[in-house]
Design a protein around this motif. Structure first.
Motif: not given
Length: 415
Positions: A182, A184, A189, A193, A230, A233-234, A236, A240, A395-396
């Motif tokens: 990915h 960022g 993002d 989503w 969420q 995202r774990t 990545f 990223y 996401m961040n």
């Protein structure tokens, strides 16, 4: 000697005539954001076609996957009275530019477009009943790209549900592979989503992102969307942040990344690296989205030149070339997309493109053919920007999904 001098004189005459022909050619200044390997190869086809027709192509490429920098450059050019002949634009921005009275109509070049284009797309190319934009190709957004060797290594199969996706991601991580490649950046993002929103069904997507229905935007189902994002995202890697999309695709190409959520322009990068579908990589509809098709359409709008309200011969030729069957085919073969024109044969395309066309036709009939919010096909820039900010901030950060939903609903009210 006399014959030699005569020959030289004749050659010089031809050279001067040729030089005047080139210098006298109508210049076509073209602003776009196609700068990656596959994209550059695709736009070069159009540049070469126009040069062969005797027009002088002046390329103005502005890097940036989502085109934000290009749109800033375009505004500056128009305001300064130096509008390009054509510029890459999409979605509501076509109508925005038309409403400012700075575009020319290209009806003369669009004699058969309506008969061979999806009605939903054809309508967006018009303003006040006249064509002002020429569409290039259809990109499907809701793809999941998987490295085939990595998939075989862990004994996995393309996931069709989120539980299957996370099970495969765990296998990749256990094998030392970055499960989700990915970049960022806000638009990337949004790609993830939006795809998760789509996995809740076409009707949910339509109510949430097309209609901006507050009840849907604040529903428990939307909270589940944020929870799923969420968790994605774990998977990545730590590097990223700020990564360009094509570098994330390169991770999947090399095998250091197992999967990527990205539109089918990623396929242009695979092709540019001499990778083949079902041999080196797998293309699959993202989990839960096999019955839907989110799309974005690249198009050129045509600006008034030297204060004239009519299209120039070069602009009409450019529009006509863009929508010619031969160009539509060749451009999409390089770009990774599928042609706008439904009458272009698909026999030269790979299995991913053929599946894309099959799914396009099916979802047009079923109602699952939907414009992408992430790629500028829906709403004003203010509304889309506010939603993007809400999603990217979520996401961040370690924001709670319910708080993310509340901010999303507020952002949807921005006009």
């Amino acid at each position: 000697m006399k014959r030699s001098l005569t020959s030289v004189a004749t050659a010089m005459t031809l050279l001067v005539a040729g030089t005047h022909s080139v210098l006298g050619a109508e210049p076509l200044s073209v602003l776009h954001w196609w700068t990656s390997g596959g994209e550059s190869k695709a736009i070069r086809v159009l540049k070469d076609d126009m040069n062969k027709q005797g027009y002088q192509w002046k390329d103005f490429a502005v890097a940036g996957g989502a085109g934000a920098a290009a749109m800033t450059a375009l505004k500056t050019q128009v305001i300064s009275g130096n509008a390009p002949s054509a510029a890459q634009v999409k979605g509501p921005l076509i109508q925005d530019w038309a409403s400012q009275g700075v575009l020319v109509n290209i009806d003369q070049s669009a004699t058969d477009w309506k008969a061979h284009s999806p009605a939903q797309i054809d309508n967006t190319m018009k303003a006040n009943g006249h064509y002002v934009a020429a569409p290039f190709s259809v990109h499907r957004i809701n793809w999941l790209w998987i490295n085939k060797a990595d998939l075989d290594k862990v004994g996995g199969t393309p996931p069709t549900t989120w539980p299957e996706f996370f099970a495969l991601a765990d296998k990749f991580r256990a094998a030392g592979i970055t499960a989700v490649a990915h970049g960022g950046q806000p638009w990337q993002d949004m790609t993830i989503w939006e795809t998760v929103v789509l996995s809740q069904g076409p009707d949910f997507y339509r109510k949430a992102l097309v209609d901006l229905d507050q009840k849907t935007l604040t529903s428990p189902q939307m909270v589940q969307v944020f929870e799923t994002v969420q968790k994605i995202r774990t998977y990545f890697d730590k590097g990223y942040h700020g990564r360009d999309w094509n570098l994330a695709t390169a991770m999947v190409i090399s095998g250091s990344g197992g999967m990527q959520f990205m539109g089918d322009w990623a396929k242009g990068e695979f092709a540019n690296a001499n990778r083949k579908s079902d041999v080196d990589y797998v293309c699959a509809a993202a989990p839960g989205t096999s019955n839907a098709f989110t799309y974005t359409v690249d198009a050129f709008v045509f600006f008034q030149q030297n204060g004239k309200k009519e299209a120039t011969p070069g602009q009409l030729a450019l529009a006509r070339t863009i929508m010619s069957p031969d160009f539509q085919q060749q451009f999409s073969l390089y770009k990774g997309s599928i042609p706008i024109r439904l009458d272009v044969p698909m026999d030269k395309f790979d299995d991913c493109a053929k599946k894309s066309r099959t799914d396009e036709l099916a979802t047009i009939k079923s109602g699952g053919f939907l414009p992408s919010l992430a790629f500028g096909e829906l709403h004003s820039s203010a509304t889309a920007g506010a939603i993007t900010d809400a999603v990217t901030n979520f996401m961040n950060s370690n924001e709670d999904p319910e708080e993310g939903v509340r901010k999303l609903a507020a952002a949807a009210k921005v006009k």
